[in-house]
Scaffold this motif. Structure first.
Motif, short mmCIF file in Angstrom:
data_model
loop_
_atom_site.label_atom_id
_atom_site.label_comp_id
_atom_site.label_asym_id
_atom_site.label_seq_id
_atom_site.Cartn_x
_atom_site.Cartn_y
_atom_site.Cartn_z
N THR A 78 0.92 -1.21 0.03
CA THR A 78 -0.02 -0.08 0.07
C THR A 78 0.77 1.24 -0.11
O THR A 78 0.67 2.12 -0.66
CB THR A 78 -0.75 -0.02 1.20
N ALA A 79 1.82 1.30 0.62
CA ALA A 79 2.81 2.40 0.86
C ALA A 79 3.29 2.79 -0.47
O ALA A 79 3.72 3.94 -1.03
CB ALA A 79 3.70 2.23 1.93
N THR A 80 3.76 1.81 -1.25
CA THR A 80 4.53 1.80 -2.49
C THR A 80 3.57 2.66 -3.45
O THR A 80 3.70 3.26 -4.30
CB THR A 80 4.99 0.45 -2.80
N GLN A 81 2.32 1.76 -3.44
CA GLN A 81 1.35 2.23 -4.41
C GLN A 81 0.99 3.88 -4.14
O GLN A 81 0.69 4.47 -5.03
CB GLN A 81 -0.03 1.68 -4.12
N ASP A 82 0.78 4.24 -2.97
CA ASP A 82 0.52 5.68 -2.39
C ASP A 82 1.51 6.52 -3.03
O ASP A 82 1.40 7.46 -3.80
CB ASP A 82 0.36 5.57 -0.95
N ALA A 83 2.82 6.15 -2.91
CA ALA A 83 4.12 7.02 -3.50
C ALA A 83 3.98 6.97 -4.93
O ALA A 83 4.22 7.90 -5.39
CB ALA A 83 5.36 6.25 -2.91
N HIS A 84 3.63 6.04 -5.46
CA HIS A 84 3.50 5.80 -6.92
C HIS A 84 2.54 6.80 -7.50
O HIS A 84 2.78 7.50 -8.44
CB HIS A 84 3.34 4.37 -7.29
N ARG A 85 1.29 6.76 -6.76
CA ARG A 85 0.17 7.55 -7.32
C ARG A 85 0.59 9.15 -7.24
O ARG A 85 0.32 9.86 -8.10
CB ARG A 85 -0.89 7.37 -6.41
N ARG A 86 1.21 9.44 -6.04
CA ARG A 86 1.74 10.70 -5.73
C ARG A 86 2.54 11.26 -6.88
O ARG A 86 2.47 12.43 -7.35
CB ARG A 86 2.27 11.07 -4.42
N SER A 87 3.56 10.40 -7.15
CA SER A 87 4.69 10.89 -8.16
C SER A 87 3.94 11.01 -9.41
O SER A 87 4.29 11.88 -10.22
CB SER A 87 5.54 9.69 -8.18
N CYS A 88 3.10 10.06 -9.96
CA CYS A 88 2.47 10.23 -11.08
C CYS A 88 1.64 11.52 -11.16
O CYS A 88 1.61 12.16 -12.29
CB CYS A 88 1.41 9.16 -11.37
N ALA A 89 0.67 11.96 -10.05
CA ALA A 89 0.06 12.89 -10.04
C ALA A 89 0.58 14.26 -10.16
O ALA A 89 0.04 15.23 -10.88
CB ALA A 89 -0.81 13.07 -8.63
N LEU A 90 1.83 14.38 -10.02
CA LEU A 90 2.84 15.62 -10.08
C LEU A 90 2.95 15.82 -11.53
O LEU A 90 3.28 16.83 -11.91
CB LEU A 90 4.10 15.19 -9.26
N GLN A 91 2.81 14.88 -12.29
CA GLN A 91 2.85 14.88 -13.90
C GLN A 91 1.76 14.80 -14.54
O GLN A 91 1.75 14.73 -15.76
CB GLN A 91 3.91 13.70 -14.12
N GLY A 92 0.38 14.92 -13.72
CA GLY A 92 -0.87 14.81 -14.18
C GLY A 92 -1.06 13.34 -14.96
O GLY A 92 -2.09 13.22 -15.96
N MET A 93 -0.63 12.40 -14.35
CA MET A 93 -0.79 10.93 -14.74
C MET A 93 -1.27 10.14 -13.66
O MET A 93 -1.36 10.74 -12.27
CB MET A 93 0.43 10.53 -15.46
N LYS A 94 -1.70 8.94 -14.04
CA LYS A 94 -1.97 7.91 -13.12
C LYS A 94 -1.07 6.59 -13.19
O LYS A 94 -0.93 6.31 -14.62
CB LYS A 94 -3.79 7.63 -13.28
N PRO A 95 -0.94 5.77 -12.34
CA PRO A 95 -0.24 4.60 -12.40
C PRO A 95 -1.04 3.78 -13.47
O PRO A 95 -1.99 3.45 -13.59
CB PRO A 95 -0.05 4.03 -11.07
N SER A 96 -0.07 2.87 -14.32
CA SER A 96 -0.54 2.12 -15.39
C SER A 96 -0.98 0.92 -14.45
O SER A 96 -0.40 0.39 -13.65
CB SER A 96 0.62 1.63 -16.33
N ARG A 97 -2.31 0.11 -15.01
CA ARG A 97 -2.51 -1.02 -14.19
C ARG A 97 -2.61 -2.17 -15.29
O ARG A 97 -3.34 -3.16 -15.07
CB ARG A 97 -3.93 -0.66 -13.94
N GLY A 98 -1.49 -2.10 -16.29
CA GLY A 98 -1.81 -3.35 -17.08
C GLY A 98 -0.66 -3.37 -18.05
O GLY A 98 0.38 -3.03 -17.98
#
Length: 81
Positions: free
Chosen positions: A61-81
């Motif tokens: 969960t902590a890694t997913q949260d960090a990944h989401r925040r990092s992507c959000a700074l670039q206007g993106m969302k993590p890839s799910r596939g």
């Protein structure tokens, strides 16, 4: 570029996944712009050809949260596939 940073940083540890696949775990400090570095563990699935695959849904969960925040700074969302 994110994945190159994830591969290059941290220590590696190997263990088996519930489905019998080999998981390589790397723990490192993920620096997210504007935030203090956060220690996360990334789980990579070892493929038959020796490459490693990052699967967002298998991350702690902590890694997913960090990944989401990092992507959000670039206007993106993590890839799910």
């Amino acid at each position: 570029m994110l994945f190159l940073l994830l591969l290059a940083a941290g220590t590696a540890k190997t263990q088996g996944a519930d489905d019998g696949k080999v998981v390589v775990m790397r723990t490192f400090d993920w620096e997210i712009e504007g935030e203090r570095a956060e220690r996360v563990t990334v789980h990579w699935l070892l493929q038959e050809d020796g490459s490693m695959r990052y699967d967002f849904d298998r991350q702690p969960t902590a890694t997913q949260d960090a990944h989401r925040r990092s992507c959000a700074l670039q206007g993106m969302k993590p890839s799910r596939g």
